[in-house]
Design an enzyme around this catalytic site. Structure first.
Site, mmCIF file in Angstrom:
data_model
loop_
_atom_site.group_PDB
_atom_site.id
_atom_site.type_symbol
_atom_site.label_atom_id
_atom_site.label_comp_id
_atom_site.label_asym_id
_atom_site.label_seq_id
_atom_site.Cartn_x
_atom_site.Cartn_y
_atom_site.Cartn_z
ATOM 1 N N ASP A 1 -12.261 0.136 -5.416
ATOM 2 C CA ASP A 1 -11.364 -1.015 -5.480
ATOM 3 C C ASP A 1 -11.010 -1.404 -4.041
ATOM 4 O OD1 ASP A 1 -9.257 -2.790 -5.595
ATOM 5 O OD2 ASP A 1 -8.215 -1.754 -7.227
ATOM 6 N N LYS B 1 -7.971 -10.461 -3.224
ATOM 7 C CA LYS B 1 -6.981 -10.896 -2.232
ATOM 8 C C LYS B 1 -7.501 -11.723 -1.051
ATOM 9 C CE LYS B 1 -3.172 -7.868 -3.279
ATOM 10 N NZ LYS B 1 -3.417 -6.721 -4.155
ATOM 11 N N PHE C 1 -3.222 1.699 -7.401
ATOM 12 C CA PHE C 1 -2.827 0.417 -7.994
ATOM 13 C C PHE C 1 -4.073 -0.404 -8.273
ATOM 14 C CE2 PHE C 1 -1.624 -4.017 -8.150
ATOM 15 C CZ PHE C 1 -0.568 -3.985 -9.053
HETATM 16 C C1 LIG Z 1 -3.363 -6.451 -5.540
HETATM 17 C C2 LIG Z 1 -4.315 -5.426 -6.019
HETATM 18 C C3 LIG Z 1 -4.898 -5.530 -7.297
HETATM 19 C C4 LIG Z 1 -4.512 -6.603 -8.294
HETATM 20 O O1 LIG Z 1 -4.848 -7.858 -7.826
HETATM 21 P P1 LIG Z 1 -4.257 -9.176 -8.571
HETATM 22 O O2 LIG Z 1 -4.989 -10.298 -7.903
HETATM 23 O O3 LIG Z 1 -2.786 -9.187 -8.306
HETATM 24 O O4 LIG Z 1 -4.573 -9.045 -10.000
HETATM 25 C C5 LIG Z 1 -5.825 -4.571 -7.659
HETATM 26 N N1 LIG Z 1 -6.173 -3.584 -6.814
HETATM 27 C C6 LIG Z 1 -5.636 -3.461 -5.585
HETATM 28 C C7 LIG Z 1 -6.087 -2.352 -4.688
HETATM 29 C C8 LIG Z 1 -4.679 -4.365 -5.152
HETATM 30 O O5 LIG Z 1 -4.127 -4.229 -3.946
#
Ligand SMILES: *Cc1c(COP(=O)(O)O)cnc(C)c1O
Length: 390
Positions: free
Chosen positions: A214, A243, A127
């Site tokens: 990520d 986050k 994701f």
């Molecule tokens: C939540 C998340 C995103 C996206 O972040 P947003 O602030 O909602 O755009 C991208 N990568 C990972 C691993 C995430 O958990």
């Protein structure tokens, strides 16, 4: 009815305030927060140091522009570089934006190398966000369906499968980068093997690819180190954060080291709000409190207590597949869809999440105490036992 676009299936509750690891609803009812707004509220709610820092900064300066130097942004970039070993930071406002920056950086890096159509290796169950490029990089058809045509330039492989990446290296000359979560969050708390991360580092070095991690969900102390990849003793070329970085104030970051340094030039990328004084002050305070209060060590301690407590309480239960965790990223996988556990937990005063239908996901604030972990184990194990009819 409120005039909101219908993008979320929401629980029927609105919180009015929070304190520490508790949220309170309109009737004054308390809830134990084992989700932290999806790994966002690193310091819990209304942390006095964060409240003070934000109020103080709001009274000084909220926003100027990236057309000028921003002292708070420079200070935060220094701190992030010091704790990560990375060299440069680009600030934005969310995880998907941080990943957009990484994807653009990789493409530009490829073009500088003379690659006409640069590709990026991405993972199944990954994701990376909801913008067009990041949903295309995401390994979940539900996120993509209806938004075709997808952004091209991604090559998908199974997670934790080194041979699959080696096969790409052998057959896809246009690839310039690998993008991977050290712990897949939305994908069900799937933890990359440390040997796999080290081997990816090796392949990227051998191929001249960028290793892009990520850490939007798993970064910022949650796994017991500042960044989850540090357990493997490697340094990525690109890392994305968001986050938990601002403990509730929106901020994202894309960090570069090694071959990825100096790729962007003025005019290549930007953000109006990115790295403004209030967001950077909140992030700097979050990092300071994590360090000062030993919250990384606490994440390890509470994560171990919650995992072992749940394993003990659920041992031998038919329907339980696995309890797995990396610090305070914890997944309880069942053999059946269990999304209804979210509403049942809410009724019992507990905030949790279920992802990929069968995995109960726990992402508590890093300030959880021993007593909070005990309470979580007791409440959640009772709910799961009842749900499984045991
Ligand atoms: C939540 C998340 C995103 C996206 O972040 P947003 O602030 O909602 O755009 C991208 N990568 C990972 C691993 C995430 O958990």
């Amino acid at each position: 009815m409120p005039h909101l676009m219908n993008t979320y299936g929401r629980q029927p509750v609105a919180f009015t305030h929070g304190k520490g690891v508790r949220l309170y609803d309109e009737d004054g009812r308390a809830y134990l927060d084992a989700l932290a707004g999806i790994a966002v509220s690193t310091l819990g709610h209304a942390h006095p140091d964060l409240v003070h820092a934000i109020a103080d900064q709001a009274a000084r300066l909220l926003h100027t522009s990236n057309l000028y130097r921003i002292g708070e942004q420079e200070a935060l970039s220094d701190k992030l570089a010091a704790i990560s070993g990375m060299d440069e930071v680009f600030f934005c406002n969310s995880g998907c934006e941080a990943n957009e920056a990484a994807i653009k950086l990789a493409r530009l890096y490829g073009h500088h190398k003379g690659v006409a159509v640069p590709g990026i290796v991405v993972m199944e169950q990954a994701f990376h966000g909801r913008t067009l490029a990041t949903l295309s990089a995401t390994g979940n058809r539900k996120v993509q369906a209806g938004f075709e045509p997808l952004t091209p330039g991604f090559v998908r492989v199974p997670f934790n499968d080194l041979a699959a990446v080696e096969a790409v290296a052998a057959h896809n000359p246009g690839v310039v980068a690998v993008l991977v979560e050290p712990v897949q969050g939305e994908g069900g708390i799937n933890i990359a093997h440390l040997d796999y991360l080290r081997a990816l580092r090796g392949i990227c070095d051998a191929q001249g690819w960028l290793l892009m991690l990520d850490e939007v969900q798993c970064g910022i102390g949650r796994t017991g180190k500042w960044f989850a990849h540090q357990h493997a003793g490697i340094l990525p070329d690109v890392m994305t954060l968001a986050k938990g970085l601002g403990s509730g104030v929106p901020i994202g970051a894309c960090l570069a080291a090694g071959r990825a340094v100096g790729v962007f030039k003025p005019g290549n990328h930007g953000s109006t709000f990115g790295g403004n004084p209030i967001a950077c002050r909140a992030a700097r305070t979050t990092l300071e409190v994590i360090e000062r209060d030993g919250l990384m060590q606490n994440a390890l301690r509470q994560g171990a207590a919650i995992c072992s407590g749940l394993r003990r309480a659920l041992q031998g239960l038919p329907g339980l597949r696995e309890v797995r965790g990396d610090g305070l990223m914890i997944g309880v996988e069942l053999d059946r869809p269990c999304t209804e556990l979210v509403a049942r937990a809410l009724q019992g005063g507990l905030l949790i999440n279920v992802t990929v239908e069968k995995v109960v996901r726990l992402l508590p604030p890093l300030t959880f105490s021993d007593a909070d972990s005990d309470e979580l184990v007791t409440k959640l194990s009772a709910l799961i036992r009842e749900f499984l009819g045991a």
